[in-house]
Design a protein around this motif. Structure first.
Motif, PDB file in Angstrom:
ATOM      1  N   GLY A 101     -63.013  14.830  30.974  1.00  0.00           N
ATOM      2  CA  GLY A 101     -62.987  15.048  29.674  1.00  0.00           C
ATOM      3  C   GLY A 101     -61.571  15.342  29.023  1.00  0.00           C
ATOM      4  O   GLY A 101     -61.570  14.645  27.505  1.00  0.00           O
ATOM      5  N   LEU A 102     -61.044  16.153  29.344  1.00  0.00           N
ATOM      6  CA  LEU A 102     -59.454  16.399  28.968  1.00  0.00           C
ATOM      7  C   LEU A 102     -58.715  15.148  29.081  1.00  0.00           C
ATOM      8  O   LEU A 102     -57.906  14.643  28.260  1.00  0.00           O
ATOM      9  CB  LEU A 102     -58.657  17.399  29.668  1.00  0.00           C
ATOM     10  N   GLU A 103     -58.868  14.304  30.065  1.00  0.00           N
ATOM     11  CA  GLU A 103     -57.997  13.122  30.451  1.00  0.00           C
ATOM     12  C   GLU A 103     -58.540  12.020  29.524  1.00  0.00           C
ATOM     13  O   GLU A 103     -57.364  11.257  28.962  1.00  0.00           O
ATOM     14  CB  GLU A 103     -58.414  12.657  31.691  1.00  0.00           C
ATOM     15  N   CYS A 104     -59.587  12.106  28.928  1.00  0.00           N
ATOM     16  CA  CYS A 104     -59.914  10.717  28.020  1.00  0.00           C
ATOM     17  C   CYS A 104     -59.858  11.283  26.569  1.00  0.00           C
ATOM     18  O   CYS A 104     -59.962  10.325  25.821  1.00  0.00           O
ATOM     19  CB  CYS A 104     -61.280  10.085  28.281  1.00  0.00           C
ATOM     20  N   GLY A 105     -59.689  12.464  26.507  1.00  0.00           N
ATOM     21  CA  GLY A 105     -59.165  12.933  24.979  1.00  0.00           C
ATOM     22  C   GLY A 105     -60.534  13.555  24.480  1.00  0.00           C
ATOM     23  O   GLY A 105     -60.529  13.629  23.067  1.00  0.00           O
ATOM     24  N   ALA A 106     -61.691  13.815  25.164  1.00  0.00           N
ATOM     25  CA  ALA A 106     -62.796  14.285  24.426  1.00  0.00           C
ATOM     26  C   ALA A 106     -62.494  15.416  23.756  1.00  0.00           C
ATOM     27  O   ALA A 106     -61.763  16.274  23.969  1.00  0.00           O
ATOM     28  CB  ALA A 106     -63.978  14.417  25.364  1.00  0.00           C
ATOM     29  N   ASP A 107     -63.422  15.617  22.498  1.00  0.00           N
ATOM     30  CA  ASP A 107     -63.137  16.951  21.594  1.00  0.00           C
ATOM     31  C   ASP A 107     -64.122  18.255  22.213  1.00  0.00           C
ATOM     32  O   ASP A 107     -64.027  19.250  21.619  1.00  0.00           O
ATOM     33  CB  ASP A 107     -63.380  16.503  20.320  1.00  0.00           C
ATOM     34  N   ASN A 108     -65.348  17.722  22.773  1.00  0.00           N
ATOM     35  CA  ASN A 108     -66.203  18.603  22.968  1.00  0.00           C
ATOM     36  C   ASN A 108     -67.194  18.226  23.993  1.00  0.00           C
ATOM     37  O   ASN A 108     -67.361  16.935  24.231  1.00  0.00           O
ATOM     38  CB  ASN A 108     -67.101  19.256  21.686  1.00  0.00           C
ATOM     39  N   PHE A 109     -68.117  19.023  24.565  1.00  0.00           N
ATOM     40  CA  PHE A 109     -69.295  18.661  25.573  1.00  0.00           C
ATOM     41  C   PHE A 109     -70.618  19.277  24.783  1.00  0.00           C
ATOM     42  O   PHE A 109     -70.611  20.428  24.348  1.00  0.00           O
ATOM     43  CB  PHE A 109     -69.185  19.139  26.933  1.00  0.00           C
ATOM     44  N   ILE A 110     -71.567  18.548  25.310  1.00  0.00           N
ATOM     45  CA  ILE A 110     -72.826  19.117  24.974  1.00  0.00           C
ATOM     46  C   ILE A 110     -73.587  18.628  26.187  1.00  0.00           C
ATOM     47  O   ILE A 110     -73.691  17.665  26.548  1.00  0.00           O
ATOM     48  CB  ILE A 110     -73.565  18.332  23.684  1.00  0.00           C
ATOM     49  N   THR A 111     -74.325  19.626  26.814  1.00  0.00           N
ATOM     50  CA  THR A 111     -75.248  19.671  27.864  1.00  0.00           C
ATOM     51  C   THR A 111     -76.465  18.949  27.778  1.00  0.00           C
ATOM     52  O   THR A 111     -76.881  19.361  26.801  1.00  0.00           O
ATOM     53  CB  THR A 111     -75.178  20.965  28.712  1.00  0.00           C
ATOM     54  N   LYS A 112     -76.826  18.293  28.744  1.00  0.00           N
ATOM     55  CA  LYS A 112     -78.565  17.674  28.805  1.00  0.00           C
ATOM     56  C   LYS A 112     -79.221  18.555  29.550  1.00  0.00           C
ATOM     57  O   LYS A 112     -78.910  18.837  30.546  1.00  0.00           O
ATOM     58  CB  LYS A 112     -78.160  16.452  29.251  1.00  0.00           C
TER      59      LYS A 112
END
Length: 414
Positions: A101-112
């Motif tokens: 997630g950090l590598e691709c530049g994501a801003d946040n996670f939401i779990t399923k």
């Protein structure tokens, strides 16, 4: 859940290949005042971004073709979309998820599966706090994690958001695990209490049933002794059958009482010479019917670690069954031995008797389960259930193999 946020609504791009989950996300966002655009895969999403700029993107990670990480990377590489916040939907089951997630530049996670409250709070936070003017120039930072190299291009705000999001998710999962453990503990205690009550009931009923049976069998004997000469043969047969029935019932009650006591007895583990124990049982079996031709093959030097009295009960049942089910065999062979499987000793009792159909093997160790009729072979149907409970209390396992007319083998470990 109704909308309670006061910020201006925005356009949300949802990228989800599952129609059901896409519809669920759409419902949550539209119910709370957001306008939703949908795409079913990464390529469709990139095509949509060429014509419009959503306020925020929510993307599944696992998708055919372009996965969520690669899609996020491409979004952040584009000048027209790099400032759009991206939330990734993931299970967070692997520590590498955070690094990717950090590598691709994501801003946040939401779990399923998505928690509506957490989803809305993170969408609201990103829309309110994200300031394109504060986006840093992205220079790659190379790190080594889990033996793999990653190039982190996320800015400091993204990294902080993502790590805080991951920490919050870990706390939620830990709380859920604690609640599940507490519930499991409560259910186990409830089950143990119920089992103790059932076993106490079983023991009490079994004990109380013995008194009238003793009276019935006693009166049968008195009738035969006092009036046997005056009773006609039919009456004598009736009395004999009543007496035999009380004896069978007495044996059944005895087995039930033994079965109910097993869980309450503390194991007294010690080295037990099983070969000697088996030979003593074989002699006792032969003394009951000296005319039968049965060959016992008992290996020398078989020892096991366990409760001597309970292990004797195991061999009494297994060897007794072998004796019983070879009763119609002219040259019966009963074997007790040990083999080594994957470094573990496996004991076995084998016979060449009636055997059984392997399709019925799942019924072998059930209480009152019989694979042969009472007319063929006597028994209460509790012996193998007792054996299994003893073996399990020793931390072992037992299984049976057989073939109709060719015998059976029971393997057990301790």
């Amino acid at each position: 859940m109704g909308a309670t946020t006061e910020q201006s609504n925005g356009n949300i791009l949802i990228i989800e290949d599952s129609p059901t989950q896409s519809a669920q996300l759409r419902h949550i966002m539209e119910t709370n005042g957001y306008h939703v655009i949908s795409a079913c895969n990464g390529r469709e999403a990139l095509a949509l971004l060429s014509g419009q700029t959503p306020s925020l993107i929510i993307s599944d990670v696992i998708m055919p073709g372009i996965d969520g990480y690669e899609l996020c990377r491409r979004i952040k590489e584009r000048e027209d979309s790099r400032n759009i916040p991206v939330i990734l939907l993931t299970s967070l089951s692997d520590p590498h998820d955070v690094i990717r997630g950090l590598e691709c530049g994501a801003d946040n996670f939401i779990t399923k599966p998505c928690n509506e409250k957490h989803l809305l709070s993170r969408v609201s936070y990103l829309l309110e706090s994200r300031n394109p003017c504060q986006i840093e120039a992205r220079s790659g930072l190379e790190i080594l994690f889990g033996g793999e190299r990653y190039c982190i291009t996320a800015d400091r705000r993204q990294i902080l958001d993502l790590l805080l999001c991951t920490y919050e998710t870990a706390i939620q999962k830990n709380d859920a695990l604690i609640r599940a453990q507490d519930e499991l503990s409560r259910l186990n205690q409830q089950l143990e209490t119920t089992n103790r009550e059932l076993e106490a009931f079983n023991y009490t009923v079994s004990h109380d049933l013995r008194s009238p049976l003793t009276n019935i069998s006693g009166y049968c004997q008195v009738l035969q002794e006092l009036h046997g000469d005056t009773l006609d043969p039919t009456c004598q047969d009736y009395i004999q059958e009543i007496y035999r029935a009380t004896m069978r019932m007495n044996d059944l009650i005895g087995d039930l009482m033994e079965f109910s006591r097993l869980n309450h007895q503390e194991l007294q583990r010690q080295e037990v010479n099983l070969s000697t124990m088996a030979r003593i049982i074989a002699v006792e079996l032969k003394s009951k019917d000296r005319e039968r031709r049965v060959e016992f093959r008992i290996a020398d030097g078989i020892v096991g670690n366990g409760d001597s009295r309970l292990l004797q009960l195991v061999l009494v049942n297994l060897l007794g069954n072998a004796w019983k089910y070879t009763g119609k065999k002219e040259n019966a062979v009963i074997e007790f031995g040990v083999t080594n499987t994957e470094g573990k000793e496996v004991y076995f009792v084998r016979d060449n008797g009636a055997g059984f159909d392997m399709a019925e093997a799942h019924r072998l160790f059930g209480t009152f389960q019989r694979l042969h009729s009472k007319q063929e072979f006597e028994g209460t149907g509790i012996g193998l259930a007792t054996v299994q409970r003893i073996i399990q209390r020793h931390g072992g396992s037992i299984r049976g193999e057989g073939e109709v007319g060719k015998g059976a083998t029971f393997y057990f470990t301790l």
